[in-house]
Design an enzyme around this catalytic site. Structure first.
Site, PDB file in Angstrom:
ATOM      1  N   GLY A  11      78.119  44.159  53.176  1.00  0.00           N
ATOM      2  CA  GLY A  11      76.695  44.524  53.242  1.00  0.00           C
ATOM      3  C   GLY A  11      75.894  43.427  53.927  1.00  0.00           C
ATOM      4  O   GLY A  11      76.052  42.255  53.621  1.00  0.00           O
ATOM      5  N   ALA A  22      73.087  27.816  61.373  1.00  0.00           N
ATOM      6  CA  ALA A  22      73.456  26.525  60.771  1.00  0.00           C
ATOM      7  C   ALA A  22      74.935  26.211  61.002  1.00  0.00           C
ATOM      8  O   ALA A  22      75.298  25.062  61.281  1.00  0.00           O
ATOM      9  CB  ALA A  22      73.137  26.547  59.280  1.00  0.00           C
ATOM     10  N   ARG A  72      82.801  47.179  57.669  1.00  0.00           N
ATOM     11  CA  ARG A  72      83.833  47.239  56.634  1.00  0.00           C
ATOM     12  C   ARG A  72      85.113  47.646  57.356  1.00  0.00           C
ATOM     13  O   ARG A  72      85.077  48.483  58.252  1.00  0.00           O
ATOM     14  CB  ARG A  72      83.442  48.246  55.554  1.00  0.00           C
ATOM     15  CG  ARG A  72      82.188  47.770  54.819  1.00  0.00           C
ATOM     16  CD  ARG A  72      81.964  48.470  53.510  1.00  0.00           C
ATOM     17  NE  ARG A  72      81.093  47.673  52.656  1.00  0.00           N
ATOM     18  CZ  ARG A  72      79.759  47.747  52.642  1.00  0.00           C
ATOM     19  NH1 ARG A  72      79.140  48.601  53.432  1.00  0.00           N
ATOM     20  NH2 ARG A  72      79.054  46.982  51.846  1.00  0.00           N
ATOM     21  N   GLY A 102      80.119  39.201  50.795  1.00  0.00           N
ATOM     22  CA  GLY A 102      80.126  39.362  49.346  1.00  0.00           C
ATOM     23  C   GLY A 102      81.522  39.220  48.763  1.00  0.00           C
ATOM     24  O   GLY A 102      82.440  38.728  49.436  1.00  0.00           O
ATOM     25  N   ASP A 103      81.705  39.672  47.538  1.00  0.00           N
ATOM     26  CA  ASP A 103      82.992  39.421  46.868  1.00  0.00           C
ATOM     27  C   ASP A 103      84.154  40.164  47.529  1.00  0.00           C
ATOM     28  O   ASP A 103      85.282  39.678  47.506  1.00  0.00           O
ATOM     29  CB  ASP A 103      82.920  39.656  45.348  1.00  0.00           C
ATOM     30  CG  ASP A 103      82.479  41.038  44.984  1.00  0.00           C
ATOM     31  OD1 ASP A 103      82.090  41.808  45.884  1.00  0.00           O
ATOM     32  OD2 ASP A 103      82.521  41.366  43.781  1.00  0.00           O
ATOM     33  N   THR A 127      74.548  38.489  50.133  1.00  0.00           N
ATOM     34  CA  THR A 127      74.340  39.836  49.595  1.00  0.00           C
ATOM     35  C   THR A 127      72.969  39.899  48.940  1.00  0.00           C
ATOM     36  O   THR A 127      72.577  38.936  48.269  1.00  0.00           O
ATOM     37  CB  THR A 127      75.425  40.235  48.559  1.00  0.00           C
ATOM     38  OG1 THR A 127      74.955  41.373  47.821  1.00  0.00           O
ATOM     39  CG2 THR A 127      75.724  39.136  47.558  1.00  0.00           C
ATOM     40  N   ILE A 128      72.264  41.005  49.133  1.00  0.00           N
ATOM     41  CA  ILE A 128      70.926  41.095  48.519  1.00  0.00           C
ATOM     42  C   ILE A 128      71.018  41.229  47.004  1.00  0.00           C
ATOM     43  O   ILE A 128      70.057  40.992  46.304  1.00  0.00           O
ATOM     44  CB  ILE A 128      70.093  42.271  49.101  1.00  0.00           C
ATOM     45  CG1 ILE A 128      70.762  43.621  48.835  1.00  0.00           C
ATOM     46  CG2 ILE A 128      69.819  42.070  50.578  1.00  0.00           C
ATOM     47  CD1 ILE A 128      69.837  44.809  49.104  1.00  0.00           C
ATOM     48  N   ASP A 129      72.195  41.591  46.480  1.00  0.00           N
ATOM     49  CA  ASP A 129      72.314  41.938  45.048  1.00  0.00           C
ATOM     50  C   ASP A 129      72.308  40.743  44.091  1.00  0.00           C
ATOM     51  O   ASP A 129      72.086  40.904  42.903  1.00  0.00           O
ATOM     52  CB  ASP A 129      73.597  42.733  44.808  1.00  0.00           C
ATOM     53  CG  ASP A 129      73.525  44.102  45.440  1.00  0.00           C
ATOM     54  OD1 ASP A 129      72.409  44.644  45.527  1.00  0.00           O
ATOM     55  OD2 ASP A 129      74.562  44.630  45.855  1.00  0.00           O
ATOM     56  N   ASP A 131      74.676  39.180  42.717  1.00  0.00           N
ATOM     57  CA  ASP A 131      75.593  39.312  41.578  1.00  0.00           C
ATOM     58  C   ASP A 131      76.811  38.395  41.674  1.00  0.00           C
ATOM     59  O   ASP A 131      77.736  38.507  40.872  1.00  0.00           O
ATOM     60  CB  ASP A 131      76.041  40.773  41.432  1.00  0.00           C
ATOM     61  CG  ASP A 131      76.621  41.341  42.711  1.00  0.00           C
ATOM     62  OD1 ASP A 131      76.485  40.693  43.773  1.00  0.00           O
ATOM     63  OD2 ASP A 131      77.200  42.430  42.664  1.00  0.00           O
ATOM     64  N   MET A 171      67.423  48.823  44.994  1.00  0.00           N
ATOM     65  CA  MET A 171      68.872  48.723  45.205  1.00  0.00           C
ATOM     66  C   MET A 171      69.549  47.958  44.070  1.00  0.00           C
ATOM     67  O   MET A 171      68.926  47.128  43.407  1.00  0.00           O
ATOM     68  CB  MET A 171      69.174  48.083  46.550  1.00  0.00           C
ATOM     69  CG  MET A 171      69.070  49.080  47.687  1.00  0.00           C
ATOM     70  SD  MET A 171      69.625  48.416  49.248  1.00  0.00           S
ATOM     71  CE  MET A 171      69.773  49.949  50.185  1.00  0.00           C
ATOM     72  N   ARG A 173      73.632  48.862  42.807  1.00  0.00           N
ATOM     73  CA  ARG A 173      74.573  49.858  42.263  1.00  0.00           C
ATOM     74  C   ARG A 173      75.245  49.341  40.997  1.00  0.00           C
ATOM     75  O   ARG A 173      75.454  50.082  40.042  1.00  0.00           O
ATOM     76  CB  ARG A 173      75.645  50.200  43.301  1.00  0.00           C
ATOM     77  CG  ARG A 173      75.350  51.470  44.068  1.00  0.00           C
ATOM     78  CD  ARG A 173      76.595  52.001  44.730  1.00  0.00           C
ATOM     79  NE  ARG A 173      77.177  51.019  45.640  1.00  0.00           N
ATOM     80  CZ  ARG A 173      76.942  50.985  46.951  1.00  0.00           C
ATOM     81  NH1 ARG A 173      76.161  51.878  47.495  1.00  0.00           N
ATOM     82  NH2 ARG A 173      77.494  50.076  47.702  1.00  0.00           N
TER      83      ARG A 173
HETATM   84  P1  ADP Z   1      81.156  42.723  50.463  1.00  0.00           P
HETATM   85  O1  ADP Z   1      81.797  41.559  51.123  1.00  0.00           O
HETATM   86  O2  ADP Z   1      79.687  42.831  50.772  1.00  0.00           O
HETATM   87  O3  ADP Z   1      81.465  42.790  48.981  1.00  0.00           O
HETATM   88  P2  ADP Z   1      83.085  44.887  50.965  1.00  0.00           P
HETATM   89  O4  ADP Z   1      83.469  45.021  49.531  1.00  0.00           O
HETATM   90  O5  ADP Z   1      82.880  46.127  51.741  1.00  0.00           O
HETATM   91  O6  ADP Z   1      81.735  44.054  51.150  1.00  0.00           O
HETATM   92  O7  ADP Z   1      84.202  43.998  51.679  1.00  0.00           O
HETATM   93  C1  ADP Z   1      84.112  43.679  53.063  1.00  0.00           C
HETATM   94  C2  ADP Z   1      85.453  43.780  53.712  1.00  0.00           C
HETATM   95  O8  ADP Z   1      86.357  42.842  53.122  1.00  0.00           O
HETATM   96  C3  ADP Z   1      86.163  45.124  53.571  1.00  0.00           C
HETATM   97  O9  ADP Z   1      85.731  46.081  54.488  1.00  0.00           O
HETATM   98  C4  ADP Z   1      87.607  44.721  53.840  1.00  0.00           C
HETATM   99  O10 ADP Z   1      87.860  44.632  55.217  1.00  0.00           O
HETATM  100  C5  ADP Z   1      87.685  43.339  53.208  1.00  0.00           C
HETATM  101  N1  ADP Z   1      88.287  43.465  51.873  1.00  0.00           N
HETATM  102  C6  ADP Z   1      87.692  43.803  50.713  1.00  0.00           C
HETATM  103  N2  ADP Z   1      88.576  43.867  49.690  1.00  0.00           N
HETATM  104  C7  ADP Z   1      89.783  43.576  50.233  1.00  0.00           C
HETATM  105  C8  ADP Z   1      91.124  43.489  49.727  1.00  0.00           C
HETATM  106  N3  ADP Z   1      91.398  43.720  48.451  1.00  0.00           N
HETATM  107  N4  ADP Z   1      92.105  43.162  50.590  1.00  0.00           N
HETATM  108  C9  ADP Z   1      91.845  42.911  51.891  1.00  0.00           C
HETATM  109  N5  ADP Z   1      90.609  42.994  52.424  1.00  0.00           N
HETATM  110  C10 ADP Z   1      89.597  43.319  51.632  1.00  0.00           C
END
Ligand code: ADP
Length: 323
Positions: A11, A22, A72, A102-103, A127-129, A131, A171, A173
């Protein structure tokens, strides 16, 4: 380590550009070559990367979104996809990578580093959340709560003019941080968040009580992932019990993701980006860099992806007490 890269993933969040800036400028100041990877892991797999100079990040600190774009990638979740990504990094001699996301992004980074330990990845929380575990604030959160606050202020004007009860969905979830702070900052009557079970009867009693005391304009801030549903669903339940209320709903939606980052945001993003590069260049890896009590803290990806930041219950109580 002579060559490093930076990307934004998952996100998007306001302040990511300040962080990219930076990373690029710190890397160059420390005598390294810096590459930008477009569209997160998807761009890494597809070799969508380019050399960045100091001027590549001129005049972006004030911009929302991300000049590197975000994406993603399902392919990165497969060993074949990660192998392609590794080959691209190898081909370009990139040994260190700053991942702003994010995570999910950090989960991917951790798996990637287990398979290819010669690549050093370091994460910056974007991330804006808000969390994420391991930082007081994530990049994007301060701007998002200010955007939500300003929008709710506007709605309050019209709510008061017509004695209306507004349910405003923000926002979040899985997390109620945006809802909680924006509710406190706007003097909302109630806040409904996923971390705190929503008692519909209590809510209705409070609103009826206000109604009888002639306080008829009320604001209820609802996190999109609340256990009782979104703003429209909750409003329908209230209307059924209290047909006398003049109810309206507003879903703030994606306006919360965009816009010019606040001053706090730009400073945080710049600091975390700079510290990420400094850490990378002294051999730190597989950690997320955060700021806790104004100090820089490194949290291993393992923990950053396992735990979540907890809501402070004192703040929930504050909404009730001050309403
Ligand atoms: P955020 O980083 O904001 O939490 P996502 O959960 O969509 O967003 O994760 C971003 C990208 O990180 C995913 O599209 C994927 O490419 C990668 N990713 C997430 N989880 C896994 C995983 N378990 N194994 C490998 N790549 C992952």
């Amino acid at each position: 380590m002579q060559r490093i890269a930076v990307f934004t993933s998952g996100g998007d969040a306001p302040g990511m550009n300040a962080c990219i800036r930076a990373v690029v400028r710190t890397g160059i100041a420390m005598g390294k070559e810096v590459y930008g990877i477009r569209r997160g892991y998807a761009g890494m797999i597809e070799e969508d990367l380019f050399r960045m100079e100091k001027s590549s990040v001129s005049n972006i600190i004030q911009l929302g979104g991300t000049i590197l774009q975000s994406a993603r990638s399902e392919e990165f979740k497969t060993p074949e996809g990660r192998k392609k990504a590794y080959e691209v990094l190898q081909k370009h001699g990139i040994e260190g990578v700053v991942a702003i996301g994010g995570d999910g992004t950090f989960r991917g980074a951790r798996i990637f580093m287990d398979e290819y330990p010669d690549i050093a990845l370091i994460g910056v929380p974007g991330t804006i959340d808000n969390d994420l575990y391991g930082t007081d604030f994530t990049i994007g959160y301060d701007t998002a709560i200010n955007t939500a606050m300003n929008a709710i202020d506007n709605i309050k004007d019209t709510a008061n003019a017509h004695n209306r009860l507004f349910f405003i969905e923000v926002m979040g979830r899985d997390a109620g941080f945006i809802a909680l702070r924006s509710a406190i900052a706007t003097g909302a009557e109630a806040v409904l968040i996923p971390e705190d079970k929503t008692e519909m009867e209590e809510l209705i009693n409070m609103l009826e009580d206000n109604f009888h005391k002639k306080k008829r304009a009320s604001i209820v801030v609802v996190a999109e992932g609340d256990d009782a549903g979104g703003a429209f669903q909750i409003a329908a339940q209230v209307k059924e019990k209290c047909p006398q209320f003049d109810i309206r709903c507003t879903v703030l939606g994606h306006i919360q993701r965009g816009g010019r980052p606040t001053c706090m945001e730009r400073v945080l993003a710049s600091r975390l980006g700079m510290e990420a590069v400094k850490a990378l260049l002294v051999g730190t890896k597989s950690v997320m860099v955060g700021e806790i009590h104004r100090q820089i803290v490194f949290t291993p990806f393992e923990q950053a992806t396992k735990y979540h930041q907890r809501i402070n219950p004192d703040l929930i109580e504050m909404v009730e007490l001050l309403a």
